[in-house]
Write an enzyme that holds these catalytic residues in place. Sequence first.
Site, PDB file in Angstrom:
ATOM      1  N   CYS A   1      59.303  46.689  81.001  1.00 26.00           N
ATOM      2  CA  CYS A   1      58.751  45.696  81.922  1.00 26.00           C
ATOM      3  C   CYS A   1      58.875  46.253  83.331  1.00 26.00           C
ATOM      4  CB  CYS A   1      59.463  44.354  81.775  1.00 26.00           C
ATOM      5  SG  CYS A   1      61.165  44.385  82.335  1.00 26.00           S
TER       6      CYS A   1
ATOM      7  N   SER B   1      56.111  46.928 101.371  1.00 24.19           N
ATOM      8  CA  SER B   1      55.352  45.857 100.705  1.00 24.19           C
ATOM      9  C   SER B   1      55.513  44.511 101.418  1.00 24.19           C
ATOM     10  CB  SER B   1      55.802  45.718  99.251  1.00 24.19           C
ATOM     11  OG  SER B   1      57.148  45.282  99.193  1.00 24.19           O
TER      12      SER B   1
ATOM     13  N   CYS C   1      57.219  35.759  95.200  1.00 22.47           N
ATOM     14  CA  CYS C   1      56.108  36.502  95.792  1.00 22.47           C
ATOM     15  C   CYS C   1      56.067  37.930  95.248  1.00 22.47           C
ATOM     16  CB  CYS C   1      56.233  36.515  97.304  1.00 22.47           C
ATOM     17  SG  CYS C   1      56.088  34.876  98.033  1.00 22.47           S
TER      18      CYS C   1
ATOM     19  N   CYS D   1      72.466  12.739  99.613  1.00 18.41           N
ATOM     20  CA  CYS D   1      72.516  11.822 100.758  1.00 18.41           C
ATOM     21  C   CYS D   1      72.622  10.366 100.344  1.00 18.41           C
ATOM     22  CB  CYS D   1      71.303  12.044 101.662  1.00 18.41           C
ATOM     23  SG  CYS D   1      69.726  11.645 100.889  1.00 18.41           S
TER      24      CYS D   1
ATOM     25  N   HIS E   1      52.290  43.295 104.950  1.00 18.42           N
ATOM     26  CA  HIS E   1      50.998  42.614 105.005  1.00 18.42           C
ATOM     27  C   HIS E   1      51.143  41.154 105.425  1.00 18.42           C
ATOM     28  CE1 HIS E   1      50.722  39.986 101.286  1.00 18.42           C
ATOM     29  NE2 HIS E   1      51.891  40.557 101.147  1.00 18.42           N
TER      30      HIS E   1
ATOM     31  N   CYS F   1      65.935  14.460  97.561  1.00 20.70           N
ATOM     32  CA  CYS F   1      65.220  13.198  97.349  1.00 20.70           C
ATOM     33  C   CYS F   1      63.793  13.492  96.887  1.00 20.70           C
ATOM     34  CB  CYS F   1      65.153  12.385  98.638  1.00 20.70           C
ATOM     35  SG  CYS F   1      66.727  11.814  99.257  1.00 20.70           S
TER      36      CYS F   1
END
Lengths: 109, 468
Positions: free
Chosen positions: B421, B94, B223, B307, B97, B209
């Site tokens: 699920c 998977s 994804c 920072c 692609h 920041c």
Amino acid sequence: MGSESAATIPITVDFSGGLEMLFDNQRRYLISLPVTDESGKAANIAFLIEHLCKHYMKDPRADLFVLDGHIRPGILVLINDADWELEGEEAYEIKSKDNILFVSTLHGG
Amino acid sequence: MAGETKDNSLPKNGLLSARSSDGKFSRRLTDDEFDRYSRQMIVPGMGREGQLRLIESRLLIIGAGGLGCPAAQYIAGAGVGTIGIVDGDIVEASNLHRQVGHATSRLGMKKVDSLITHLKALNPLPTYIPYDFQLTPQNAADIISQYDLVLDCTDHPITRYLISDICVLTQKPLVSAAAVQKSGQLTVLNCPPAPQGLVDGEYPPCYRCCFRKPPPPSSMVSCGEAGIMGPVVGMMGMAQAGEAIKILASGLHLPPPTSDDNTAPPLERNLARPTLLIYTYDLDSAVGPYSFRALKMGGRKKNCFACGEGSTLTLDGIKTGNPDYVQFCSAPTINVRLPPEQRITAVAYHAAKEKGELPAHILVDTREKEHFSFGSLEGAVNMPFGRFLMNAAAVKRTGGSARDLLPTGAADGDAPIFVVCRTGQDSQETVEKLRELGLDNGGQRKIVDIMGGLRAWKQDVDPTFPFI
């Protein structure tokens, strides 16, 4: 969407990074925003956010857009293509023809 | 193209020598390098100097996936001298692609090894360094400190904040990108790097920041869950390579030269307030005026945790668990929260059903409707998790009827509800929420999680199940 008689400001509101899903999968809205909020204060970003939730959000998942009355962490607000922190954040007073972009930050890769 | 004219003054063999005392490169290009890089060296602004800077550079790519693969191809092609790649995953079908540095023949191989195989075929000249494990707070500084520039090609905020923090402390420029579904984002951070805590004047921002807090886990999609179009993430990865090559070849990450020539106007390097590039891809319309947007970000924040002024972030702290990145991003962890009597394994559910031991029940599948459309268990009704969660929140807020949350008719009676699920996490949360909302009728109605979801079903019950 504001009564016809009330004074309004024409603005463009864009959604990106998946936020458009909360707004009927529409990425761009041309909005006539009332010039002032209920208390007569000039319309600012905070008012716009409230206005969007009330009148434009089609999805019940308001929590994906606002949390505790503020824009949720992980959403950038851009005022005329600049980070809203450069413009005063929620207090920025909206002007005619402003473009306000809401982008959710992405993490996939 | 044939018929290239070479500068015959170049030596035939490469000579390894660093810069001479005046800071200029004394190393010459080899014939192989000369041939290979000629087309980019003749680009105005690049030249031999730029090429030599690339060859002397060390670049680290963290993540060998949808961003890392295209980025690595162009980084290797351009001839960056040392390329480190970090990834602990293996190649899956998977991935292919979009993760174009892997191959069908290398399924199951470590991603770093697969990608380096591909890159070596493309350009054998660079030195490739594999790190075939995950980046962690414990190993991050040791790895990152050995490089000149870092590409964040990862897929989770935990690593994104970790990488940025280490880059602040080790003063490395960071090119960060991300993509999900149909959107991509890119920005150059910490470039040129400035010491932590320096806030008087214009300094470039770090990741924190720009993105002070991670989004709540419930709003984050990967994804794997939300899907991703190959060219979207590919475009972002390539743009990362483009920015990195530019920075290294032109020395943009080095402090601006204090020129003796005061007549030259300062170059607009545009780094202290970087641009966030946003790519939006529509499956149902042509590329348009807003497909690409360039947004102006602010500079270093005075009060930035990493920072900013008085920051207490240190490398030692990070190594010993401070800050706690997992907690900061409150990542959903796969831990069993439901008691055993509220759970059933996929195998046990299947066996009971086959033997006719299961009473009439309602089977709820909480995957997104695209996943559901590829196949589901017999009798399952779809109740997408994201929508369910938010509907549940709305019920709590406004006091609406919790019964309306369930698919039509499912709220009636005391027939047990089984919830399944994709991998077994969302279903547990669903069971918990349904109970909280009183849909178990005060305990009279059983609400049960099918453990491990449809992944377990495919693995343990039916290998032909179309699991995606």
